[in-house]
Motif scaffolding. Structure first.
Motif, PDB file in Angstrom:
ATOM      1  N   ILE A  27       0.872  -1.169   0.000  1.00  0.00           N
ATOM      2  CA  ILE A  27       0.000   0.000   0.000  1.00  0.00           C
ATOM      3  C   ILE A  27       0.907   1.216   0.000  1.00  0.00           C
ATOM      4  O   ILE A  27       1.808   1.339   0.837  1.00  0.00           O
ATOM      5  N   ILE A  28       0.678   2.111  -0.946  1.00  0.00           N
ATOM      6  CA  ILE A  28       1.479   3.325  -1.051  1.00  0.00           C
ATOM      7  C   ILE A  28       0.640   4.495  -0.564  1.00  0.00           C
ATOM      8  O   ILE A  28      -0.432   4.760  -1.106  1.00  0.00           O
ATOM      9  N   LEU A  56       5.381  -3.258   9.602  1.00  0.00           N
ATOM     10  CA  LEU A  56       4.581  -3.100   8.387  1.00  0.00           C
ATOM     11  C   LEU A  56       5.077  -2.006   7.453  1.00  0.00           C
ATOM     12  O   LEU A  56       4.616  -1.911   6.325  1.00  0.00           O
ATOM     13  N   LEU A  57       6.004  -1.183   7.897  1.00  0.00           N
ATOM     14  CA  LEU A  57       6.470  -0.065   7.078  1.00  0.00           C
ATOM     15  C   LEU A  57       7.781  -0.426   6.401  1.00  0.00           C
ATOM     16  O   LEU A  57       8.726  -0.905   7.039  1.00  0.00           O
ATOM     17  N   TYR A  58       7.839  -0.204   5.084  1.00  0.00           N
ATOM     18  CA  TYR A  58       9.073  -0.435   4.331  1.00  0.00           C
ATOM     19  C   TYR A  58      10.010   0.749   4.552  1.00  0.00           C
ATOM     20  O   TYR A  58       9.601   1.906   4.473  1.00  0.00           O
ATOM     21  N   HIS A  59      11.278   0.444   4.836  1.00  0.00           N
ATOM     22  CA  HIS A  59      12.307   1.473   4.978  1.00  0.00           C
ATOM     23  C   HIS A  59      13.333   1.291   3.870  1.00  0.00           C
ATOM     24  O   HIS A  59      13.834   0.181   3.663  1.00  0.00           O
ATOM     25  N   SER A  60      13.656   2.372   3.184  1.00  0.00           N
ATOM     26  CA  SER A  60      14.745   2.304   2.207  1.00  0.00           C
ATOM     27  C   SER A  60      15.995   2.875   2.867  1.00  0.00           C
ATOM     28  O   SER A  60      15.914   3.764   3.705  1.00  0.00           O
ATOM     29  N   ASP A  63      19.586   5.108  -0.557  1.00  0.00           N
ATOM     30  CA  ASP A  63      19.187   5.136  -1.966  1.00  0.00           C
ATOM     31  C   ASP A  63      19.394   3.787  -2.665  1.00  0.00           C
ATOM     32  O   ASP A  63      19.786   3.719  -3.819  1.00  0.00           O
ATOM     33  N   SER A  64      19.141   2.718  -1.948  1.00  0.00           N
ATOM     34  CA  SER A  64      19.268   1.390  -2.544  1.00  0.00           C
ATOM     35  C   SER A  64      18.163   1.200  -3.579  1.00  0.00           C
ATOM     36  O   SER A  64      17.148   1.877  -3.544  1.00  0.00           O
ATOM     37  N   PRO A  65      18.355   0.277  -4.507  1.00  0.00           N
ATOM     38  CA  PRO A  65      17.319   0.037  -5.523  1.00  0.00           C
ATOM     39  C   PRO A  65      15.999  -0.348  -4.863  1.00  0.00           C
ATOM     40  O   PRO A  65      15.978  -1.030  -3.841  1.00  0.00           O
ATOM     41  N   PHE A  66      14.918   0.114  -5.465  1.00  0.00           N
ATOM     42  CA  PHE A  66      13.595  -0.169  -4.915  1.00  0.00           C
ATOM     43  C   PHE A  66      13.258  -1.631  -5.160  1.00  0.00           C
ATOM     44  O   PHE A  66      13.402  -2.129  -6.262  1.00  0.00           O
ATOM     45  N   PRO A  67      12.805  -2.351  -4.132  1.00  0.00           N
ATOM     46  CA  PRO A  67      12.449  -3.759  -4.309  1.00  0.00           C
ATOM     47  C   PRO A  67      11.249  -3.925  -5.234  1.00  0.00           C
ATOM     48  O   PRO A  67      10.482  -2.991  -5.464  1.00  0.00           O
ATOM     49  N   SER A  68      11.058  -5.127  -5.689  1.00  0.00           N
ATOM     50  CA  SER A  68       9.899  -5.429  -6.531  1.00  0.00           C
ATOM     51  C   SER A  68       8.644  -5.444  -5.670  1.00  0.00           C
ATOM     52  O   SER A  68       8.718  -5.616  -4.447  1.00  0.00           O
ATOM     53  N   ILE A  77       4.288   1.660   2.074  1.00  0.00           N
ATOM     54  CA  ILE A  77       5.309   2.594   1.602  1.00  0.00           C
ATOM     55  C   ILE A  77       4.732   3.988   1.774  1.00  0.00           C
ATOM     56  O   ILE A  77       3.616   4.258   1.330  1.00  0.00           O
ATOM     57  N   ILE A  78       5.484   4.869   2.423  1.00  0.00           N
ATOM     58  CA  ILE A  78       5.028   6.250   2.571  1.00  0.00           C
ATOM     59  C   ILE A  78       5.896   7.124   1.695  1.00  0.00           C
ATOM     60  O   ILE A  78       7.127   7.100   1.801  1.00  0.00           O
TER      61      ILE A  78
END
Length: 101
Positions: A27-28, A56-60, A63-68, A77-78
């Motif tokens: 969910i974005i 539940l929150l994705y952390h980048s 600046d790593s490549p965005f996962p699939s 994803i916020i």
């Protein structure tokens, strides 16, 4: 008129959905924030308590490549713009949500 729907209510609804549908694609949430610094801190606290503490929150990082999308199943994803800097002289002109505190 006040709808009675708070930011925390929305974040809780997202969490409840992911708990009931753990195999859903990510969910974005796009947050366009025009709130005071005080309320932004409250929003961050709500996100921490409701999403981050439950994994539940994705952390980048760095600046790593965005996962699939498949790698982000069951995550939130916020997307939000960060202020470049905050100054002591900043004034909030449009403060729609501070009454929710």
């Amino acid at each position: 008129a006040d709808s009675g729907l708070t930011f925390a209510d929305v974040i809780l609804t997202v969490r409840y959905f992911l708990q009931s549908e753990p195999n859903s694609y990510p969910i974005i949430l796009l947050i366009e924030n025009h709130c005071s610094l005080r309320y932004q801190e409250k929003m961050a606290s709500d996100i921490q308590d409701i999403l981050v503490n439950r994994g539940l929150l994705y952390h980048s990082f760095n600046d790593s490549p965005f996962p699939s999308p498949e790698q982000l199943i069951g995550k939130v994803i916020i997307k939000s713009k960060r202020a470049e800097s905050l100054h002591d002289t900043s004034v909030v002109l449009n403060d729609d949500f501070d009454d929710e505190l």
